[in-house]
Scaffold this motif. Sequence first.
Motif, PDB file in Angstrom:
ATOM      1  N   HIS A  95     -57.938 -30.650  21.073  1.00  0.00           N
ATOM      2  CA  HIS A  95     -56.672 -31.381  21.172  1.00  0.00           C
ATOM      3  C   HIS A  95     -55.739 -30.994  20.007  1.00  0.00           C
ATOM      4  O   HIS A  95     -55.512 -31.782  19.099  1.00  0.00           O
ATOM      5  N   PRO A  96     -55.255 -29.778  19.998  1.00  0.00           N
ATOM      6  CA  PRO A  96     -54.392 -29.338  18.886  1.00  0.00           C
ATOM      7  C   PRO A  96     -53.107 -30.158  18.777  1.00  0.00           C
ATOM      8  O   PRO A  96     -52.493 -30.220  17.710  1.00  0.00           O
ATOM      9  N   GLU A  97     -52.697 -30.806  19.872  1.00  0.00           N
ATOM     10  CA  GLU A  97     -51.440 -31.560  19.840  1.00  0.00           C
ATOM     11  C   GLU A  97     -51.590 -32.903  19.122  1.00  0.00           C
ATOM     12  O   GLU A  97     -50.583 -33.529  18.772  1.00  0.00           O
ATOM     13  N   ARG A  98     -52.825 -33.354  18.832  1.00  0.00           N
ATOM     14  CA  ARG A  98     -53.030 -34.667  18.231  1.00  0.00           C
ATOM     15  C   ARG A  98     -52.791 -34.676  16.725  1.00  0.00           C
ATOM     16  O   ARG A  98     -52.583 -35.738  16.132  1.00  0.00           O
ATOM     17  N   GLY A  99     -52.855 -33.520  16.067  1.00  0.00           N
ATOM     18  CA  GLY A  99     -52.658 -33.485  14.612  1.00  0.00           C
ATOM     19  C   GLY A  99     -53.700 -34.309  13.876  1.00  0.00           C
ATOM     20  O   GLY A  99     -53.364 -35.259  13.154  1.00  0.00           O
ATOM     21  N   LEU A 100     -54.964 -33.959  14.033  1.00  0.00           N
ATOM     22  CA  LEU A 100     -56.056 -34.772  13.520  1.00  0.00           C
ATOM     23  C   LEU A 100     -56.478 -34.427  12.095  1.00  0.00           C
ATOM     24  O   LEU A 100     -57.468 -34.971  11.595  1.00  0.00           O
ATOM     25  N   ALA A 101     -55.772 -33.560  11.405  1.00  0.00           N
ATOM     26  CA  ALA A 101     -56.188 -33.118  10.064  1.00  0.00           C
ATOM     27  C   ALA A 101     -56.316 -34.289   9.097  1.00  0.00           C
ATOM     28  O   ALA A 101     -57.171 -34.299   8.210  1.00  0.00           O
ATOM     29  N   SER A 102     -55.464 -35.311   9.249  1.00  0.00           N
ATOM     30  CA  SER A 102     -55.477 -36.453   8.317  1.00  0.00           C
ATOM     31  C   SER A 102     -56.497 -37.516   8.704  1.00  0.00           C
ATOM     32  O   SER A 102     -56.588 -38.549   8.036  1.00  0.00           O
ATOM     33  N   ALA A 103     -57.261 -37.295   9.770  1.00  0.00           N
ATOM     34  CA  ALA A 103     -58.202 -38.307  10.255  1.00  0.00           C
ATOM     35  C   ALA A 103     -59.615 -38.087   9.741  1.00  0.00           C
ATOM     36  O   ALA A 103     -60.550 -38.745  10.207  1.00  0.00           O
ATOM     37  N   ARG A 104     -59.791 -37.207   8.755  1.00  0.00           N
ATOM     38  CA  ARG A 104     -61.154 -36.872   8.302  1.00  0.00           C
ATOM     39  C   ARG A 104     -61.870 -38.098   7.734  1.00  0.00           C
ATOM     40  O   ARG A 104     -63.014 -38.375   8.089  1.00  0.00           O
ATOM     41  N   ARG A 105     -61.232 -38.838   6.827  1.00  0.00           N
ATOM     42  CA  ARG A 105     -61.889 -39.994   6.219  1.00  0.00           C
ATOM     43  C   ARG A 105     -62.199 -41.071   7.259  1.00  0.00           C
ATOM     44  O   ARG A 105     -63.245 -41.710   7.219  1.00  0.00           O
ATOM     45  N   THR A 106     -61.284 -41.272   8.201  1.00  0.00           N
ATOM     46  CA  THR A 106     -61.536 -42.230   9.275  1.00  0.00           C
ATOM     47  C   THR A 106     -62.756 -41.825  10.086  1.00  0.00           C
ATOM     48  O   THR A 106     -63.621 -42.649  10.403  1.00  0.00           O
ATOM     49  N   LEU A 107     -62.850 -40.542  10.416  1.00  0.00           N
ATOM     50  CA  LEU A 107     -63.982 -40.053  11.192  1.00  0.00           C
ATOM     51  C   LEU A 107     -65.285 -40.204  10.414  1.00  0.00           C
ATOM     52  O   LEU A 107     -66.324 -40.584  10.974  1.00  0.00           O
ATOM     53  N   GLU A 108     -65.254 -39.912   9.123  1.00  0.00           N
ATOM     54  CA  GLU A 108     -66.465 -40.038   8.310  1.00  0.00           C
ATOM     55  C   GLU A 108     -66.957 -41.479   8.286  1.00  0.00           C
ATOM     56  O   GLU A 108     -68.160 -41.740   8.410  1.00  0.00           O
ATOM     57  N   ARG A 109     -66.027 -42.440   8.119  1.00  0.00           N
ATOM     58  CA  ARG A 109     -66.424 -43.845   8.114  1.00  0.00           C
ATOM     59  C   ARG A 109     -66.989 -44.272   9.460  1.00  0.00           C
ATOM     60  O   ARG A 109     -67.995 -44.972   9.536  1.00  0.00           O
ATOM     61  N   ARG A 110     -66.339 -43.838  10.549  1.00  0.00           N
ATOM     62  CA  ARG A 110     -66.803 -44.215  11.889  1.00  0.00           C
ATOM     63  C   ARG A 110     -68.204 -43.634  12.165  1.00  0.00           C
ATOM     64  O   ARG A 110     -69.077 -44.322  12.702  1.00  0.00           O
ATOM     65  N   MET A 111     -68.400 -42.376  11.783  1.00  0.00           N
ATOM     66  CA  MET A 111     -69.689 -41.749  12.035  1.00  0.00           C
ATOM     67  C   MET A 111     -70.796 -42.386  11.203  1.00  0.00           C
ATOM     68  O   MET A 111     -71.926 -42.570  11.678  1.00  0.00           O
ATOM     69  N   ARG A 112     -70.479 -42.733   9.956  1.00  0.00           N
ATOM     70  CA  ARG A 112     -71.465 -43.381   9.103  1.00  0.00           C
ATOM     71  C   ARG A 112     -71.868 -44.736   9.694  1.00  0.00           C
ATOM     72  O   ARG A 112     -73.056 -45.083   9.746  1.00  0.00           O
ATOM     73  N   ALA A 113     -70.871 -45.503  10.131  1.00  0.00           N
ATOM     74  CA  ALA A 113     -71.167 -46.805  10.729  1.00  0.00           C
ATOM     75  C   ALA A 113     -71.927 -46.644  12.041  1.00  0.00           C
ATOM     76  O   ALA A 113     -72.862 -47.414  12.338  1.00  0.00           O
ATOM     77  N   TRP A 114     -71.562 -45.652  12.862  1.00  0.00           N
ATOM     78  CA  TRP A 114     -72.253 -45.436  14.141  1.00  0.00           C
ATOM     79  C   TRP A 114     -73.714 -45.059  13.919  1.00  0.00           C
ATOM     80  O   TRP A 114     -74.601 -45.557  14.633  1.00  0.00           O
ATOM     81  N   ARG A 115     -73.970 -44.195  12.917  1.00  0.00           N
ATOM     82  CA  ARG A 115     -75.351 -43.776  12.661  1.00  0.00           C
ATOM     83  C   ARG A 115     -76.196 -44.935  12.134  1.00  0.00           C
ATOM     84  O   ARG A 115     -77.398 -44.991  12.375  1.00  0.00           O
TER      85      ARG A 115
END
Length: 508
Positions: A95-115
Amino acid sequence: MPGRFITDRQHEDYMTLRRHHTQKIAAAKSGFSASTGARIDHDPRPPSQKRRDRRHGGGKPDPLAGLWDEEIVPLLEEKPGLRPIAVLEEMEHRHPERGLASARRTLERRMRAWRAEHGPDREVIFRQTHPPGRQGMSDFFDARDLGVTVAGAPLTHRIYHFTLVHSGWEHAEVVLGGESYTALASGLQNALWQLGGVPHEHRTDSLSAAFANLDQDAREDLRLRYETLCADYDMEATRNNRGIAHENGAIESRHGHLKARLEQALLLRGSRDFEELDAWRRFVAQIVARHNARHRDRLAAERPHLRPLPARRSCDYDEARVRVTSSGGFVCRKVFYTVHSRLIGYELKVRIFDDRLELFLGSTLIDTLPRGRAPSGGRGGHAYVVSYHHVIHSLRAKPQAFANLTYRDALFPRTEYRHCWEALVAAVPQRRACRIMVGLFWLAHDQTCEAELAAALIEIVADGDLPDLEELRARFTRTPGDGGPDVPVRIPAAGSYDDLIPGQGAAA
């Protein structure tokens, strides 16, 4: 407190107190600020319900909306080992149109909580109690990063490390080769005899380094030798699983402590260079002894639980049989060693230790040589441990053989002789250079003046001159009258020795 969420219990207490108290008093009694109480009065829902309904980032749109449940969670369920950065790069690719570069910390927190809720089971480390006298551990660590040099040359070596797990008593020694059986057997026995007792169990790593490059029969032989060694000392031989370092954690952590102590001691010493290898060995022993002094009381409590030593040491060497060739030496493990020429044609039994070779003719020890190491990274090459004392008699008769001798560069006993050879080759014909150089070797051998001759040669070369063999012979050849001053020796009467026996002589 600022930065901390209130709980549902605090919310319930506040709502009860609010019936009879002001907003400020009810909030204080509930453990939060009046402003938080004002927000509760405005929206009386419990905090847990607010967090479920709250949008990402306090009102900001969720950058992973439409991706987390639909794509990321299935991806994590299929491949639990994925790292956040890999998942983010995959989403950016999809999804190159989403501009997800700034979502790294959000993704890390979500993945940590999911695991934490849905991830795979993780390995549990079980902390152990260590009864006194129960377990001793051995391991090796690479000591090259300490930067130690011997006579200016970098020292490539490891350190064998043994410890009693209960008391923390340690033994360490320098190992020039790899993690071989001989290094383990020698280091372990040195530790036990210095300790004066034997633990019930000896634990090592998987010994994979000692088994490297060995065929199946050799591996089985090595395993049996190690088990026999432990049986000789009435120890149970155990090993941790391959690649599971924390199973040997009681010594793995102490590697770092020992290396740090050595590093600090070298800094205080002010130099990492040692005149000889034995000086570095003594330095390591002193640092370990200081550490053991601090554990003296714990060792005294553990010592009664140790088993006694056997009557004698066990075998801590490898054996080989070699034949001395017409080249005046033999090859052992890709290293060529010279011996006295009178041994040409004889078969010798070699005991291979970590730092030396002991040569036996039959059952008689005839020589001890420093152990060499085969060159790494190449095939077919040899290292050389040679001495001009062994070959000088034949080389004196054939001096021109020196020019293209395969081990010529290893034959120089000191760098001064090498510099002298280089000066000779640059200034005179090769035939004359060979005669002079062999003559210098003979002079050093015949008059046992290797060091004194080396000092004279370096002065001659530094002045831009060449050595005059006749002048040096006259200078260093000793005459019968040069044996030193006469020392009168008075031999006492045989009967006078009776005075040393209690109850006899004059005292009787």
